[in-house]
Design an enzyme around this catalytic site. Structure first.
Site, short mmCIF file in Angstrom:
data_model
loop_
_atom_site.label_atom_id
_atom_site.label_comp_id
_atom_site.label_asym_id
_atom_site.label_seq_id
_atom_site.Cartn_x
_atom_site.Cartn_y
_atom_site.Cartn_z
N HIS A 1 0.86 -1.30 -0.04
CA HIS A 1 -0.04 -0.02 -0.05
C HIS A 1 0.98 1.30 -0.11
O HIS A 1 0.70 2.20 -0.58
CB HIS A 1 -0.79 0.02 1.22
CG HIS A 1 -1.73 1.23 1.53
ND1 HIS A 1 -2.89 1.26 1.06
CD2 HIS A 1 -1.52 2.32 1.87
CE1 HIS A 1 -3.56 2.56 1.27
NE2 HIS A 1 -2.56 3.52 2.02
N GLU A 2 2.03 1.27 1.07
CA GLU A 2 2.52 2.39 0.75
C GLU A 2 3.45 2.75 -0.23
O GLU A 2 3.72 3.93 -0.73
CB GLU A 2 3.60 2.60 2.23
CG GLU A 2 2.67 2.46 3.68
CD GLU A 2 1.81 3.48 3.69
OE1 GLU A 2 2.19 4.64 3.14
OE2 GLU A 2 0.87 3.28 4.28
N GLU B 1 -6.33 6.81 -1.83
CA GLU B 1 -6.11 5.68 -0.58
C GLU B 1 -6.70 4.52 -1.52
O GLU B 1 -5.93 3.55 -1.48
CB GLU B 1 -7.01 6.15 0.31
CG GLU B 1 -6.30 6.79 1.71
CD GLU B 1 -5.10 6.14 1.93
OE1 GLU B 1 -5.26 4.95 1.92
OE2 GLU B 1 -4.23 6.91 2.04
N HIS C 1 1.69 4.19 -3.14
CA HIS C 1 1.51 5.62 -2.86
C HIS C 1 2.53 6.34 -3.63
O HIS C 1 2.46 7.38 -4.42
CB HIS C 1 1.42 6.17 -1.26
CG HIS C 1 0.08 6.32 -0.69
ND1 HIS C 1 -1.02 7.07 -1.26
CD2 HIS C 1 -0.22 5.43 0.45
CE1 HIS C 1 -2.04 6.47 -0.38
NE2 HIS C 1 -1.62 5.82 0.51
ZN LIG Z 1 -2.39 5.33 2.26
#
Ligand SMILES: [Zn+2]
Length: 265
Positions: A136-137, A198, A140
């Site tokens: 997830h990170e 997100e 980003h």
């Molecule tokens: Zn996030």
């Protein structure tokens, strides 16, 4: 709304706009800061951060963070190569660190500097859970969300100044801005990733973890644990404009078949 658009267009004209496309989702975004500059700012902020924080002395957990990060890194490199996007990884200096800090947090900056806080390990529970977090990170970073946030802030709050002008005139402000757009630290709650970002990070993260050999279906119980842990009061990177738990779970389920196509056991 119109004011915002005008501010954006003016900023774009002043700084030379650069429209980029997010891998996988294909969303176009306005990035007013060059990748090279964003990476340099990130490297400086990261060095500063690492000077001020202690790395974990837990050798096993540290090895797990590094191994998981490297597996996801290889997956990202593979994905980008297969899609003729390897140039977007130019200048990357990947690094994965576990720091001793009870916050339930993690982040990855432009250029691949990735930090996991020991406080998130009990929520991650195991290596696959950690892969959800790191996927997830890193997503980003790959989707250039930090650059996008930075561009929005420059356009809206700093009168369309370039980042270098801001860094020259107010280095502290520029430094704070870079930390904030990546969700580093707490108490600067204004500039967290938006909902679109997100949901994008969730979708890309599922694919990257799947390509790295981690079962993406584990993302569903992971986000349930995160929700239970935060009890509505989510930690720094995972806070604020996060989709509600129900929305996130529905999104994850929607993107799961796509991610499962990339998952080789
Ligand atoms: Zn996030």
């Amino acid at each position: 709304m119109y004011k915002k658009i005008i501010a954006f267009s003016m900023a774009a004209m002043l700084m030379g706009s650069s429209c980029t496309t997010v891998p996988i989702t294909g969303r176009s975004q306005l990035n007013l800061v060059s990748d090279a500059q964003m990476q340099q700012m990130s490297y400086d902020a990261y060095d500063q951060f690492m000077k001020e924080h202690k790395v974990s002395r837990d050798a096993q957990a540290t090895a797990m963070v590094k191994r998981t990060g490297q597996r996801i890194q290889r997956a990202v490199e593979q994905y980008m190569a297969q899609n003729n996007m390897s140039d977007q990884l130019q200048g990357y200096q990947w690094e994965f660190n576990l720091i001793e800090d009870p916050q339930v947090n993690a982040w990855a900056m432009a250029g691949g500097k990735t930090v996991v806080y020991t406080g998130i390990l009990p929520v991650a529970k195991n290596e696959t859970g950690l892969a959800v977090v790191m996927g997830h990170e890193i997503a980003h970073a790959i989707a250039k969300h930090g650059n996008e946030r930075m561009s929005q802030q420059l356009a809206q709050q700093f009168g369309g100044q370039t980042l270098s002008a801001l860094a020259g005139a107010q280095p502290g402000v520029a430094q704070n801005l870079i930390m904030t757009v990546y969700g580093v630290g707490s108490g600067l709650g204004l500039l967290k990733y938006g909902r679109t970002q997100e949901s994008e990070a969730d979708r890309l993260g599922l694919i990257f973890m799947a390509m790295a050999g981690y079962n993406p279906q584990e993302a569903i119980p992971f986000w349930e644990r995160m929700e239970a842990k935060s009890g509505g009061q989510a930690p720094p990177e995972f806070l604020s404009t996060h989709p509600s738990a129900g929305t996130r779970q529905a999104d994850l389920k929607k993107h799961m078949p796509e991610a499962m196509q990339y998952y080789k056991k």
